[in-house]
Design a protein around this motif. Structure first.
Motif, PDB file in Angstrom:
ATOM      1  N   GLY A 142       0.988  -1.105  -0.164  1.00  0.00           N
ATOM      2  CA  GLY A 142      -0.016  -0.026  -0.024  1.00  0.00           C
ATOM      3  C   GLY A 142       0.968   1.366  -0.118  1.00  0.00           C
ATOM      4  N   CYS A 143       2.028   1.149   0.463  1.00  0.00           N
ATOM      5  CA  CYS A 143       2.953   2.352   0.247  1.00  0.00           C
ATOM      6  C   CYS A 143       3.386   2.849  -0.889  1.00  0.00           C
ATOM      7  CB  CYS A 143       4.273   1.975   1.009  1.00  0.00           C
ATOM      8  SG  CYS A 143       5.413   3.177   1.598  1.00  0.00           S
ATOM      9  N   LYS A 144       3.255   4.078  -1.197  1.00  0.00           N
ATOM     10  CA  LYS A 144       3.683   4.760  -2.251  1.00  0.00           C
ATOM     11  C   LYS A 144       4.878   5.395  -2.139  1.00  0.00           C
ATOM     12  CE  LYS A 144      -0.961   5.427  -3.911  1.00  0.00           C
ATOM     13  NZ  LYS A 144      -2.142   6.284  -3.897  1.00  0.00           N
ATOM     14  N   GLY A 145       5.789   5.294  -1.120  1.00  0.00           N
ATOM     15  CA  GLY A 145       7.175   5.884  -0.997  1.00  0.00           C
ATOM     16  C   GLY A 145       7.273   7.328  -0.968  1.00  0.00           C
ATOM     17  N   CYS A 146       6.198   8.000  -0.302  1.00  0.00           N
ATOM     18  CA  CYS A 146       6.249   9.400  -0.340  1.00  0.00           C
ATOM     19  C   CYS A 146       7.065  10.224   0.691  1.00  0.00           C
ATOM     20  CB  CYS A 146       4.785  10.002   0.096  1.00  0.00           C
ATOM     21  SG  CYS A 146       4.190   9.458   1.924  1.00  0.00           S
ATOM     22  N   ALA A 147       7.676   9.186   1.530  1.00  0.00           N
ATOM     23  CA  ALA A 147       8.590   9.663   2.608  1.00  0.00           C
ATOM     24  C   ALA A 147       8.194  10.673   3.507  1.00  0.00           C
ATOM     25  CB  ALA A 147       9.748  10.345   2.055  1.00  0.00           C
ATOM     26  N   LEU A 148       6.628  10.817   3.875  1.00  0.00           N
ATOM     27  CA  LEU A 148       6.250  11.571   4.850  1.00  0.00           C
ATOM     28  C   LEU A 148       6.505  10.947   6.123  1.00  0.00           C
ATOM     29  CD1 LEU A 148       2.965  12.859   3.326  1.00  0.00           C
ATOM     30  CD2 LEU A 148       5.009  14.341   3.544  1.00  0.00           C
ATOM     31  N   CYS A 149       6.518   9.928   6.128  1.00  0.00           N
ATOM     32  CA  CYS A 149       6.827   8.945   7.373  1.00  0.00           C
ATOM     33  C   CYS A 149       8.420   9.204   7.941  1.00  0.00           C
ATOM     34  CB  CYS A 149       6.425   7.678   7.427  1.00  0.00           C
ATOM     35  SG  CYS A 149       7.216   6.767   6.388  1.00  0.00           S
ATOM     36  N   VAL A 150       9.122   9.473   6.855  1.00  0.00           N
ATOM     37  CA  VAL A 150      10.540   9.472   7.123  1.00  0.00           C
ATOM     38  C   VAL A 150      10.712  10.877   7.693  1.00  0.00           C
ATOM     39  CG1 VAL A 150      12.900   9.557   6.192  1.00  0.00           C
ATOM     40  CG2 VAL A 150      11.043   7.937   5.202  1.00  0.00           C
ATOM     41  N   ASN A 151      10.414  11.859   7.224  1.00  0.00           N
ATOM     42  CA  ASN A 151      10.427  13.304   7.840  1.00  0.00           C
ATOM     43  C   ASN A 151       9.854  13.454   9.250  1.00  0.00           C
ATOM     44  OD1 ASN A 151      11.861  13.887   5.404  1.00  0.00           O
ATOM     45  ND2 ASN A 151      10.087  14.313   4.424  1.00  0.00           N
ATOM     46  N   CYS A 182      12.649   2.881  17.885  1.00  0.00           N
ATOM     47  CA  CYS A 182      11.348   3.447  17.955  1.00  0.00           C
ATOM     48  C   CYS A 182      10.878   3.725  19.453  1.00  0.00           C
ATOM     49  CB  CYS A 182      10.472   2.463  17.313  1.00  0.00           C
ATOM     50  SG  CYS A 182       8.638   2.808  17.154  1.00  0.00           S
ATOM     51  N   ILE A 183      10.171   4.801  19.408  1.00  0.00           N
ATOM     52  CA  ILE A 183       9.511   5.303  20.826  1.00  0.00           C
ATOM     53  C   ILE A 183       8.053   5.069  20.868  1.00  0.00           C
ATOM     54  CG2 ILE A 183      11.468   6.806  21.443  1.00  0.00           C
ATOM     55  CD1 ILE A 183       9.895   8.986  20.540  1.00  0.00           C
ATOM     56  N   GLY A 184       7.636   4.776  19.899  1.00  0.00           N
ATOM     57  CA  GLY A 184       6.182   4.618  19.800  1.00  0.00           C
ATOM     58  C   GLY A 184       5.262   5.807  19.867  1.00  0.00           C
ATOM     59  N   CYS A 185       5.798   6.693  19.333  1.00  0.00           N
ATOM     60  CA  CYS A 185       5.201   8.174  19.122  1.00  0.00           C
ATOM     61  C   CYS A 185       3.989   8.527  18.119  1.00  0.00           C
ATOM     62  CB  CYS A 185       6.192   9.433  18.974  1.00  0.00           C
ATOM     63  SG  CYS A 185       6.966   9.255  17.236  1.00  0.00           S
ATOM     64  N   ALA A 186       4.102   7.495  17.102  1.00  0.00           N
ATOM     65  CA  ALA A 186       3.000   7.339  16.151  1.00  0.00           C
ATOM     66  C   ALA A 186       2.822   8.419  15.042  1.00  0.00           C
ATOM     67  CB  ALA A 186       1.630   6.908  16.723  1.00  0.00           C
ATOM     68  N   MET A 187       3.927   9.268  15.104  1.00  0.00           N
ATOM     69  CA  MET A 187       4.085  10.251  14.117  1.00  0.00           C
ATOM     70  C   MET A 187       4.033   9.840  12.895  1.00  0.00           C
ATOM     71  SD  MET A 187       3.884  13.366  15.939  1.00  0.00           S
ATOM     72  CE  MET A 187       4.082  14.324  14.557  1.00  0.00           C
ATOM     73  N   CYS A 188       4.557   8.712  12.650  1.00  0.00           N
ATOM     74  CA  CYS A 188       4.707   8.375  11.135  1.00  0.00           C
ATOM     75  C   CYS A 188       3.274   7.889  10.716  1.00  0.00           C
ATOM     76  CB  CYS A 188       5.728   6.949  11.302  1.00  0.00           C
ATOM     77  SG  CYS A 188       5.359   5.883  12.177  1.00  0.00           S
ATOM     78  N   PRO A 228      -0.447   9.254   4.458  1.00  0.00           N
ATOM     79  CA  PRO A 228      -1.881   9.685   3.734  1.00  0.00           C
ATOM     80  C   PRO A 228      -2.628   8.221   3.191  1.00  0.00           C
ATOM     81  CG  PRO A 228       0.029  10.003   2.406  1.00  0.00           C
ATOM     82  CD  PRO A 228       0.664   9.657   3.595  1.00  0.00           C
ATOM     83  N   ASP A 229      -1.697   7.280   3.292  1.00  0.00           N
ATOM     84  CA  ASP A 229      -2.518   5.973   2.759  1.00  0.00           C
ATOM     85  C   ASP A 229      -2.734   4.867   3.777  1.00  0.00           C
ATOM     86  OD1 ASP A 229      -2.534   6.708  -0.007  1.00  0.00           O
ATOM     87  OD2 ASP A 229      -0.453   6.609   0.028  1.00  0.00           O
ATOM     88  N   VAL A 230      -2.413   5.263   5.093  1.00  0.00           N
ATOM     89  CA  VAL A 230      -2.595   4.500   6.213  1.00  0.00           C
ATOM     90  C   VAL A 230      -2.058   3.270   6.181  1.00  0.00           C
ATOM     91  CG1 VAL A 230      -4.468   3.667   7.899  1.00  0.00           C
ATOM     92  CG2 VAL A 230      -4.942   5.871   6.360  1.00  0.00           C
ATOM     93  N   CYS A 231      -0.784   3.371   5.789  1.00  0.00           N
ATOM     94  CA  CYS A 231      -0.017   2.003   5.522  1.00  0.00           C
ATOM     95  C   CYS A 231       0.909   1.584   6.807  1.00  0.00           C
ATOM     96  CB  CYS A 231       1.033   2.191   4.485  1.00  0.00           C
ATOM     97  SG  CYS A 231       0.033   2.204   2.943  1.00  0.00           S
ATOM     98  N   ILE A 232       0.770   2.401   7.957  1.00  0.00           N
ATOM     99  CA  ILE A 232       1.935   2.192   9.050  1.00  0.00           C
ATOM    100  C   ILE A 232       1.075   2.055  10.171  1.00  0.00           C
ATOM    101  CG2 ILE A 232       3.669   3.145  10.589  1.00  0.00           C
ATOM    102  CD1 ILE A 232       4.403   4.909   8.207  1.00  0.00           C
ATOM    103  N   GLU A 233       1.422   0.780  11.082  1.00  0.00           N
ATOM    104  CA  GLU A 233       0.593   0.480  12.312  1.00  0.00           C
ATOM    105  C   GLU A 233       1.775   0.377  13.422  1.00  0.00           C
ATOM    106  OE1 GLU A 233      -1.201  -3.684  13.429  1.00  0.00           O
ATOM    107  OE2 GLU A 233      -1.844  -2.954  11.414  1.00  0.00           O
ATOM    108  N   VAL A 234       1.551   1.267  14.628  1.00  0.00           N
ATOM    109  CA  VAL A 234       2.452   1.292  15.552  1.00  0.00           C
ATOM    110  C   VAL A 234       1.821   0.378  16.579  1.00  0.00           C
ATOM    111  CG1 VAL A 234       3.441   2.898  17.168  1.00  0.00           C
ATOM    112  CG2 VAL A 234       2.982   3.614  14.946  1.00  0.00           C
ATOM    113  N   GLU A 235       2.753  -0.530  17.301  1.00  0.00           N
ATOM    114  CA  GLU A 235       2.498  -0.893  18.510  1.00  0.00           C
ATOM    115  C   GLU A 235       3.332  -0.757  19.593  1.00  0.00           C
ATOM    116  OE1 GLU A 235       2.469  -5.288  18.088  1.00  0.00           O
ATOM    117  OE2 GLU A 235       1.796  -5.391  16.013  1.00  0.00           O
ATOM    118  N   ARG A 236       2.780  -0.371  20.661  1.00  0.00           N
ATOM    119  CA  ARG A 236       3.500  -0.013  21.952  1.00  0.00           C
ATOM    120  C   ARG A 236       3.471  -1.033  22.915  1.00  0.00           C
ATOM    121  NH1 ARG A 236       0.541   5.821  22.199  1.00  0.00           N
ATOM    122  NH2 ARG A 236       1.236   6.397  20.326  1.00  0.00           N
TER     123      ARG A 236
END
Length: 67
Positions: free
Chosen positions: A10-19, A48-54, A59-67
């Motif tokens: 689902g990821c399009k490589g926009c790099a918003l999560c990286v930034n 990873c500190i689990g902040c969920a900023m990524c 925009p494509d809701v491709c990242i899941e964060v587990e704390r």
């Protein structure tokens, strides 16, 4: 320990999560998915500190964060 999972197809490589990542956990891969996009992946998961900023920035809701 926190961790992230990226839906590679689902990821399009926009790099918003990286930034958005304050710990620089995520990078863009040199391998592409089936659609031809170079996708994000957790290059340094131990930081990873689990902040969920990524996940909030994806925009494509491709990242899941587990704390």
């Amino acid at each position: 320990m926190a961790s992230i999972t990226v839906n590679k197809e689902g990821c399009k490589g926009c790099a918003l999560c990286v930034n958005a990542c304050p710990k620089k956990v995520i990078e863009i891969s040199t391998e592409s998915n089936k659609a031809g996009y170079f996708v994000a992946y957790p290059a340094h998961p131990e930081l990873c500190i689990g902040c969920a900023m990524c996940a909030m920035m994806c925009p494509d809701v491709c990242i899941e964060v587990e704390r």
